[in-house]
Design a protein around this motif. Structure first.
Motif, PDB file in Angstrom:
ATOM      1  N   GLN A   1      -1.165  -1.264  10.935  1.00  0.00           N
ATOM      2  CA  GLN A   1      -2.739  -1.020  12.479  1.00  0.00           C
ATOM      3  C   GLN A   1      -3.355   0.049  11.674  1.00  0.00           C
ATOM      4  N   TYR A   2      -3.240   0.362  10.751  1.00  0.00           N
ATOM      5  CA  TYR A   2      -4.858   0.905  10.103  1.00  0.00           C
ATOM      6  C   TYR A   2      -4.580  -0.290   9.106  1.00  0.00           C
ATOM      7  N   LEU A   3      -4.701  -1.205   8.975  1.00  0.00           N
ATOM      8  CA  LEU A   3      -5.166  -2.051   7.783  1.00  0.00           C
ATOM      9  C   LEU A   3      -5.689  -3.216   8.744  1.00  0.00           C
ATOM     10  N   GLN A   4      -5.085  -3.360  10.034  1.00  0.00           N
ATOM     11  CA  GLN A   4      -5.346  -4.376  10.655  1.00  0.00           C
ATOM     12  C   GLN A   4      -6.625  -4.544  11.158  1.00  0.00           C
ATOM     13  N   SER A   5      -6.920  -2.619  11.837  1.00  0.00           N
ATOM     14  CA  SER A   5      -8.155  -1.307  12.898  1.00  0.00           C
ATOM     15  C   SER A   5      -9.227  -1.820  11.468  1.00  0.00           C
TER      16      SER A   5
ATOM     17  N   LYS B   1       8.641   2.878  11.111  1.00  0.00           N
ATOM     18  CA  LYS B   1       7.113   3.653  11.810  1.00  0.00           C
ATOM     19  C   LYS B   1       6.423   3.609  11.121  1.00  0.00           C
ATOM     20  N   ASP B   2       6.541   4.231   9.570  1.00  0.00           N
ATOM     21  CA  ASP B   2       5.585   4.339   8.746  1.00  0.00           C
ATOM     22  C   ASP B   2       4.721   3.156   8.529  1.00  0.00           C
ATOM     23  N   MET B   3       5.967   1.854   8.694  1.00  0.00           N
ATOM     24  CA  MET B   3       5.552   0.685   8.383  1.00  0.00           C
ATOM     25  C   MET B   3       4.106   0.264   8.921  1.00  0.00           C
ATOM     26  N   GLU B   4       4.802   0.108  10.917  1.00  0.00           N
ATOM     27  CA  GLU B   4       4.022   0.306  11.350  1.00  0.00           C
ATOM     28  C   GLU B   4       2.231   0.423  11.491  1.00  0.00           C
TER      29      GLU B   4
ATOM     30  N   LEU C   1       1.038  -0.813   0.071  1.00  0.00           N
ATOM     31  CA  LEU C   1       0.144  -0.462  -0.105  1.00  0.00           C
ATOM     32  C   LEU C   1       0.401   1.053  -0.030  1.00  0.00           C
ATOM     33  N   MET C   2       1.939   0.752   0.404  1.00  0.00           N
ATOM     34  CA  MET C   2       2.724   2.675   0.923  1.00  0.00           C
ATOM     35  C   MET C   2       4.088   2.946   0.152  1.00  0.00           C
ATOM     36  N   SER C   3       3.892   2.033  -1.112  1.00  0.00           N
ATOM     37  CA  SER C   3       3.946   1.867  -2.663  1.00  0.00           C
ATOM     38  C   SER C   3       3.798   2.080  -3.671  1.00  0.00           C
TER      39      SER C   3
ATOM     40  N   ASN D   1      -7.274   8.718   3.101  1.00  0.00           N
ATOM     41  CA  ASN D   1      -6.736   8.476   4.201  1.00  0.00           C
ATOM     42  C   ASN D   1      -5.260   7.666   4.152  1.00  0.00           C
ATOM     43  N   VAL D   2      -4.556   6.651   3.426  1.00  0.00           N
ATOM     44  CA  VAL D   2      -3.976   6.414   4.364  1.00  0.00           C
ATOM     45  C   VAL D   2      -3.090   7.522   3.854  1.00  0.00           C
ATOM     46  N   ARG D   3      -2.815   8.548   3.207  1.00  0.00           N
ATOM     47  CA  ARG D   3      -2.142   9.989   3.305  1.00  0.00           C
ATOM     48  C   ARG D   3      -1.928  11.102   4.440  1.00  0.00           C
ATOM     49  N   ASP D   4      -2.930  10.420   5.589  1.00  0.00           N
ATOM     50  CA  ASP D   4      -3.182  11.194   6.584  1.00  0.00           C
ATOM     51  C   ASP D   4      -2.270  10.205   7.937  1.00  0.00           C
ATOM     52  N   ILE D   5      -2.001   9.088   7.139  1.00  0.00           N
ATOM     53  CA  ILE D   5      -0.781   8.512   8.923  1.00  0.00           C
ATOM     54  C   ILE D   5      -0.113   8.773   8.045  1.00  0.00           C
ATOM     55  N   PHE D   6       0.261   8.447   6.461  1.00  0.00           N
ATOM     56  CA  PHE D   6       1.907   8.134   6.079  1.00  0.00           C
ATOM     57  C   PHE D   6       2.137   8.834   4.542  1.00  0.00           C
TER      58      PHE D   6
END
Length: 516
Positions: free
Chosen positions: A503-507, A496-499, A454-456, A480-485
């Motif tokens: 956590q976003y994917l898991q929750s 830390k970005d990966m974690e 997802l990051m890639s 949504n994900v750009r807000d945290i990465f």
């Protein structure tokens, strides 16, 4: 509030208790039935030889236990089998274990006093986690060792995790005014002689696997979108002629996700255009690589495997899985092997194989995005900086590859790995709890791989500056994900970005509606 003892405990209700901290309540009629069952056993066992009531256990069942030692026998069983090792199970897993044990005992075929059921309810509702160790059970006479550690807490001994701290059970019970279990007839054997550890962990695995599958379909859709793939490989017309429910559900989900995308192409508009027929060499690849084109055929079996595992595990968590079965309706006690964990073990092995394949698909899609020689659309490693000076996602690819390799090794089945023990009384065993725990590791690993994918993909989207052309659903995920990465150009540590992304994917659920 989730009512236990009335109707089936479904995965949805189970998940509400485990993940959303819904409290449990006990059905009054079910408790009355348990009381009747207990009284029947008291009367029935007074002048009969019954395993685990007035005999030893396992190969020691040939030895009769005297009347004055019957209750101490149950305490001896719990204490002697509290012999686990390794890491402690997570509070999520121990709560799942207790819910599974509660739901089995409340069926009213175990001869227990209602006190044990009420005590389990208190532990669950107060988020008290017995210290249960990962190693010890072989899954034949049930999860003997793991459940013995539960039994140790029930009788007020051992340790628990409460409010994030490891504490003596006696201290926590005193603080909350909880009375430890006083064994009446066979509560020791009834506690440890079942499949509740493997089943509870297995139910958690299924819930997480469903979430993981949703994300895999979502990231497969985004991958196809950013490379401007053709739409026919997930079309209704192509997939409907292959008669697999999972494949067609995945295809329908892809169509829903990509609805409104301005990047996905129609083969009719492009390759079928009359201007293309005279070309000797086509600039466009006529068919995409398999990791893009065969998503429905790869994730369809994963979906079907998860669905079947859910069916089997829900049956198991609603079953009587100890021995012997105390049947007050027919006025008899039946000896057998309902504690054997083969159903759970086999499903967990199948599930971990399917999730490993899912992680392999993610790694191949990731490699396609990062390899400029394959995609011919993005800079190497979607590096948005200076090539040779900056490195983009190059470093994190190693983690994805390594993690998938571990999944492949972990996928060797436990189901066929029986080792006889217990003086050969348990001459064929299920290793069900081992299978469930290894499956949980495979699922966790897969979330790691998908977070890197997802990051890639976000970096690829920013390279193309194509956010406005994306489908509304995929664009929402991007935002949504750009807000945290956030987008990056300069090299920074990524762990830390990966974690955070993991956590976003898991929750978070990827899809508005589940596809399983």
């Amino acid at each position: 509030m989730i009512l236990i003892g009335q109707g089936k405990l479904t995965l949805k209700k189970f998940s509400e208790i485990i993940f959303n901290k819904q409290e449990v309540e006990l059905d009054a009629a079910a408790i009355e039935n348990v009381e009747e069952n207990f009284k029947f056993l008291q009367s029935f066992s007074s002048n009969k030889l019954i395993y685990g009531i007035n005999t030893g256990f396992g190969p020691m069942a040939q030895y009769k236990v005297s009347e004055e030692n019957l209750l101490q026998l149950q305490y001896n069983l719990i204490r002697s089998h509290s012999s686990g090792s390794g890491a402690l199970l997570s509070p999520v897993f121990t709560k799942a274990l207790m819910v599974a044990r509660l739901n089995s005992l409340i069926q009213g075929y175990s001869g227990v006093h209602p006190d044990i059921i009420n005590l389990l309810k208190q532990l669950i509702n107060n988020d008290i986690s017995p210290c249960v160790f990962e190693h010890g059970g072989v899954g034949a006479s049930g999860d003997l060792v793991q459940l013995a550690h539960l039994g140790l807490v029930l009788i007020g001994e051992g340790e628990v995790v409460y409010e994030g701290k490891l504490q003596p059970t006696t201290d926590v019970f005193a603080k909350l005014n909880i009375q430890p279990l006083s064994i009446k007839v066979r509560e020791g054997l009834a506690t440890i002689n079942g499949t509740s550890a493997m089943t509870g962990i297995g139910m958690v695995n299924i819930a997480n696997a469903e979430k993981l599958l949703g994300w895999s379909v979502m990231l497969s859709a985004i991958t196809n979108e950013v490379v401007k793939a053709y739409d026919d490989h997930y079309s209704h017309e192509l997939n409907i002629v292959k008669h697999h429910e999972g494949q067609n559900k995945v295809a329908a989900t892809l169509r829903n996700i990509l609805q409104g995308s301005k990047m996905i192409r129609s083969r009719t508009d492009h390759l079928y255009h009359p201007d293309n027929i005279d070309q000797e060499v086509f600039e466009d690849k006529v068919q995409e690589y398999y990791s893009l084109r065969c998503v429905t055929q790869i994730l369809g079996p994963v979906l079907d495997t998860i669905a079947n595992a859910e069916h089997v595990l829900v049956n198991e968590i609603n079953s009587v899985n100890d021995n012997p079965v105390i049947d007050h309706h027919n006025g008899n006690v039946f000896h057998g092997g309902n504690f054997h964990g083969d159903y759970v073990s086999l499903e967990m092995d199948k599930l971990k194989i399917a999730i490993t394949k899912l992680s392999m698909l993610s790694e191949r899609q990731l490699n396609y995005i990062l390899n400029d020689k394959l995609n011919q659309k993005f800079p190497p490693f979607v590096n948005l900086g200076v090539l040779g000076f900056n490195f983009g996602m190059q470093g994190v690819q190693f983690t994805a590859t390594s993690t998938v390799a571990e999944n492949q090794t972990l996928s060797f089945p436990m189901y066929v790995h029986s080792i006889p023990n217990n003086n050969d009384n348990q001459d064929i065993v299920s290793m069900g709890c081992n299978a469930a725990l290894i499956t949980s590791k495979v699922i966790d690993n897969a979330f790691t791989v998908l977070s890197i994918q997802l990051m890639s993909l976000l970096q690829a989207i920013d390279h193309l500056n194509c956010e406005a052309e994306m489908a509304p659903i995929t664009r929402g995920i991007y935002n949504n994900v750009r807000d945290i990465f956030p987008k990056f150009i300069e090299d920074t540590p990524k762990y830390k970005d990966m974690e955070r992304v993991k956590q976003y994917l898991q929750s978070t659920t990827a899809l508005a509606t589940e596809i399983v």
